[in-house]
Enzyme design. Structure first.
Site, PDB file in Angstrom:
ATOM      1  CE  LYS A  99       2.355  -6.432  -1.666  1.00  0.00           C
ATOM      2  NZ  LYS A  99       2.082  -5.225  -2.448  1.00  0.00           N
ATOM      3  CG  ASN A 100       3.760  -2.882  -0.141  1.00  0.00           C
ATOM      4  OD1 ASN A 100       3.665  -3.607  -1.138  1.00  0.00           O
ATOM      5  ND2 ASN A 100       2.710  -2.550   0.596  1.00  0.00           N
ATOM      6  NE  ARG A 132      -2.206   0.757  -8.367  1.00  0.00           N
ATOM      7  CZ  ARG A 132      -2.604   1.815  -9.034  1.00  0.00           C
ATOM      8  NH1 ARG A 132      -3.475   1.684  -9.997  1.00  0.00           N
ATOM      9  NH2 ARG A 132      -2.143   3.018  -8.746  1.00  0.00           N
ATOM     10  CG  ASP A 189      -6.361  -1.675  -7.543  1.00  0.00           C
ATOM     11  OD1 ASP A 189      -7.443  -1.320  -7.054  1.00  0.00           O
ATOM     12  OD2 ASP A 189      -5.265  -1.295  -7.125  1.00  0.00           O
ATOM     13  CG  ASP A 225      -2.069  -2.368   2.554  1.00  0.00           C
ATOM     14  OD1 ASP A 225      -2.955  -2.456   1.700  1.00  0.00           O
ATOM     15  OD2 ASP A 225      -1.053  -1.668   2.398  1.00  0.00           O
TER      16      ASP A 225
HETATM   17  N1  EPU Z   1      -3.362   8.745  -4.802  1.00  0.00           N
HETATM   18  C1  EPU Z   1      -3.791   9.741  -5.636  1.00  0.00           C
HETATM   19  N2  EPU Z   1      -2.910  10.264  -6.547  1.00  0.00           N
HETATM   20  C2  EPU Z   1      -1.630   9.826  -6.640  1.00  0.00           C
HETATM   21  C3  EPU Z   1      -1.197   8.784  -5.777  1.00  0.00           C
HETATM   22  C4  EPU Z   1      -2.089   8.265  -4.869  1.00  0.00           C
HETATM   23  O1  EPU Z   1      -4.931  10.177  -5.575  1.00  0.00           O
HETATM   24  O2  EPU Z   1      -0.867  10.352  -7.480  1.00  0.00           O
HETATM   25  C5  EPU Z   1      -4.301   8.177  -3.826  1.00  0.00           C
HETATM   26  C6  EPU Z   1      -4.640   6.726  -4.150  1.00  0.00           C
HETATM   27  O3  EPU Z   1      -5.684   6.652  -5.075  1.00  0.00           O
HETATM   28  C7  EPU Z   1      -5.009   6.150  -2.805  1.00  0.00           C
HETATM   29  C8  EPU Z   1      -4.103   6.922  -1.837  1.00  0.00           C
HETATM   30  O4  EPU Z   1      -3.675   8.082  -2.549  1.00  0.00           O
HETATM   31  O5  EPU Z   1      -6.347   6.469  -2.491  1.00  0.00           O
HETATM   32  C9  EPU Z   1      -2.917   6.111  -1.357  1.00  0.00           C
HETATM   33  O6  EPU Z   1      -2.109   5.749  -2.448  1.00  0.00           O
HETATM   34  P1  EPU Z   1      -0.534   5.517  -2.329  1.00  0.00           P
HETATM   35  O7  EPU Z   1       0.099   6.216  -3.485  1.00  0.00           O
HETATM   36  O8  EPU Z   1      -0.061   5.868  -0.960  1.00  0.00           O
HETATM   37  O9  EPU Z   1      -0.461   3.961  -2.524  1.00  0.00           O
HETATM   38  P2  EPU Z   1       0.470   3.115  -3.476  1.00  0.00           P
HETATM   39  O10 EPU Z   1       1.858   3.619  -3.451  1.00  0.00           O
HETATM   40  O11 EPU Z   1      -0.211   2.935  -4.780  1.00  0.00           O
HETATM   41  C10 EPU Z   1       1.182   1.483  -1.540  1.00  0.00           C
HETATM   42  C11 EPU Z   1       1.138   0.014  -1.292  1.00  0.00           C
HETATM   43  C12 EPU Z   1      -0.285  -0.456  -1.065  1.00  0.00           C
HETATM   44  C13 EPU Z   1      -0.869   0.330   0.102  1.00  0.00           C
HETATM   45  C14 EPU Z   1      -0.739   1.848  -0.134  1.00  0.00           C
HETATM   46  C15 EPU Z   1      -1.190   2.699   1.038  1.00  0.00           C
HETATM   47  C16 EPU Z   1       2.972  -0.794  -2.622  1.00  0.00           C
HETATM   48  C17 EPU Z   1       3.419  -1.645  -3.743  1.00  0.00           C
HETATM   49  N3  EPU Z   1       1.669  -0.701  -2.435  1.00  0.00           N
HETATM   50  O12 EPU Z   1       0.404   1.712  -2.714  1.00  0.00           O
HETATM   51  O13 EPU Z   1      -0.172  -1.826  -0.695  1.00  0.00           O
HETATM   52  O14 EPU Z   1      -2.230  -0.011   0.254  1.00  0.00           O
HETATM   53  O15 EPU Z   1       0.639   2.167  -0.408  1.00  0.00           O
HETATM   54  O16 EPU Z   1      -0.493   2.381   2.179  1.00  0.00           O
HETATM   55  O17 EPU Z   1       3.793  -0.248  -1.898  1.00  0.00           O
HETATM   56  C18 EPU Z   1      -0.758  -4.114  -0.567  1.00  0.00           C
HETATM   57  O18 EPU Z   1       0.379  -4.337  -0.145  1.00  0.00           O
HETATM   58  O19 EPU Z   1      -1.670  -4.994  -0.553  1.00  0.00           O
HETATM   59  C19 EPU Z   1      -1.083  -2.780  -1.086  1.00  0.00           C
HETATM   60  C20 EPU Z   1      -2.143  -2.531  -1.838  1.00  0.00           C
END
Ligand code: EPU
Length: 433
Positions: A32-33, A102, A126, A314
């Site tokens: 998915k990711n 998101r 979320d 996750d």
């Molecule tokens: N963060 C910030 N500022 C930013 C970006 C992120 O503070 O500009 C913080 C977030 O608030 C969080 C942390 O950094 O505390 C990690 O966020 P990240 O940007 O790495 O996550 P994401 O890209 O929003 C993806 C996955 C998530 C997974 C996270 C961490 C996708 C679609 N989602 O999210 O997957 O938990 O990386 O590995 O790729 C899931 O699959 O169930 C899921 C939630």
């Protein structure tokens, strides 16, 4: 949408009865990711794309809806999605869709790179806390973009993106992807330090390179991108889903038995597999999958979540479900998200003994859980309740199963083929909330 208990019905629940031991094979789907970002990448160049090994999950359909709303033609087939990107597209990602997924924030980088403008609804919070996008915006600003926020949208503009040296505060997956997709069309060289190293980042870089980009270092902490003027459409096969693999391994921990995970990639989940081995699982990887055996009750361990290659946040709900049934006490520490413990009160309804202290969960294993009506708060929380339900006396009814449908391809079908007693039922709406 109908309330008929059919797949992708927003009001369906899963009814699970204790099952096992498992003795069978499950084929792991595309991640998915990864696929959601590969789909967003098609905004970067006009042409016809085919993506293969696509999971049958609602997030893929939602991302398809987003791209279609922008003028792309999106055709879903069994295990495939065909996307045709025209010469002109809308540069608006509306709240109605972004609010559901998101990951749609990753259209920001491609839109700025190709059209010099983007209006993307802010995704908001979320079910497991606020997730800002400040690192995405700061990195794009370093490349020359400017942003304003208006009516809940972030509006970005740039005449020409220019290569820059960017250091991320934290290896954010989404920021790494957005910046990588913007930088491939920037003038000159961009280096991004402290980037996310997940296999899904490498998968995206591989597709972008096939499109004509010049990216090196994906999978390490520093990515270097030499901007190019032209990109073209391509075909790509999605990398295997390590989170889905982890979920089936956790299910095996509940039921015991022997499970073959076809197409699982052990080298993408080494730290987790090491932890599972220290709990007592036998795990044998080979070129095209993993075979795992759980002969008896597992031992508790302590676990801390960390960015890749650490143990992913996750995986954590599944690990907590495993520890709820293991012998001893395990401490689980969450280092990525504030407040990602909502599922714990649902597990407690099933008899799990878990105490939350700040970002730690202290899990005391019990011999048996007890089936109860519970609610899935997000994708992984829902999967963890299924894992727990497999070893619970009586029936467990998991409502809000649409969260699970967002991320698990053919979940009911795959589990049923393994002999698990799980059915989708229509939720009585009076019971919701
Ligand atoms: N963060 C910030 N500022 C930013 C970006 C992120 O503070 O500009 C913080 C977030 O608030 C969080 C942390 O950094 O505390 C990690 O966020 P990240 O940007 O790495 O996550 P994401 O890209 O929003 C993806 C996955 C998530 C997974 C996270 C961490 C996708 C679609 N989602 O999210 O997957 O938990 O990386 O590995 O790729 C899931 O699959 O169930 C899921 C939630």
């Amino acid at each position: 949408m109908q309330n008929d208990g059919s797949p992708h019905d927003a009001y369906s629940s899963f009814l699970v009865r204790p099952s096992g031991p498992i003795d069978g094979t499950v084929t792991i789907s595309g991640a998915k990711n990864s696929v959601l970002k590969l789909m967003a990448a098609t905004l970067l160049a006009e042409g016809a794309y085919r993506i293969e090994n696509v999971p049958d999950i609602t997030d893929v359909y939602t991302m398809g809806e987003l791209l279609a709303s922008m003028g792309l033609t999106v055709t879903h087939g069994p295990g495939t999605v065909d996307i045709v990107c025209p010469a002109e597209c809308s540069t608006v990602a509306p709240y109605e869709i972004v609010g559901r997924i998101r990951a749609s924030i990753v259209v920001l980088g491609p839109l700025l790179a190709r059209f010099g403008e983007a209006t993307v609804a802010l995704p908001g919070g979320d079910n497991f806390g606020s997730r800002p996008i400040d690192m995405h915006l700061r990195g794009l600003e370093a490349m020359g973009a400017s942003f304003e926020t208006e009516h809940g949208n972030v509006i970005g503009r740039v005449d020409n993106l220019i290569g820059a040296e960017i250091l991320l505060d934290f290896p954010s997956v989404g920021a790494t992807e957005n910046l990588m997709m913007a930088a491939i069309r920037a003038k000159g060289i961009t280096t991004i330090d402290n980037v996310a190293r997940e296999p899904e980042i490498s998968d995206l870089a591989e597709m972008l390179n096939k499109m004509g980009a010049n990216i090196s270092g994906a999978g390490t902490s520093t990515i270097t991108i030499d901007g190019v003027e032209r990109l073209h459409a391509t075909d790509h096969t999605v990398v295997s889903d390590r989170l889905e693999s982890a979920t089936y391994l956790a299910a095996l921990a509940s039921t015991r038995g022997e499970l073959r995970l076809e197409r699982a990639r052990a080298h993408h989940m080494e730290m987790l597999l090491a932890k599972m081995r220290s709990m007592g699982m036998t795990i044998t990887p080979d070129d095209d999958g993993i075979t795992a055996i759980v002969p008896q009750r597992l031992r508790s361990v302590d676990v801390s979540t960390l960015p890749y290659p650490g143990i992913a946040t996750d995986y954590k709900p599944m690990i907590v479900a495993m520890l709820s049934l293991a012998d001893g006490v395990g401490i689980v520490t969450e280092n990525l998200y504030a407040g990602r413990f909502a599922y714990v009160s649902e597990l407690a309804r099933m008899g799990a003994q878990i105490r939350i202290d700040g970002h730690h969960a202290v899990v005391r294993g019990c011999d048996r859980l007890s089936g109860a009506p519970v609610k899935a708060h997000d994708i992984r929380a829902g999967a963890c309740l299924v894992v727990a339900a497999l070893a619970a006396d009586g029936e467990t009814l998991i409502s809000d199963a649409h969260h699970i449908d967002r991320g698990y391809s053919q979940f009911i079908e795959k589990l049923t083929a393994l002999g698990i007693d799980i059915t989708r039922v229509a939720t009585d709406r009076r019971r919701k909330d």
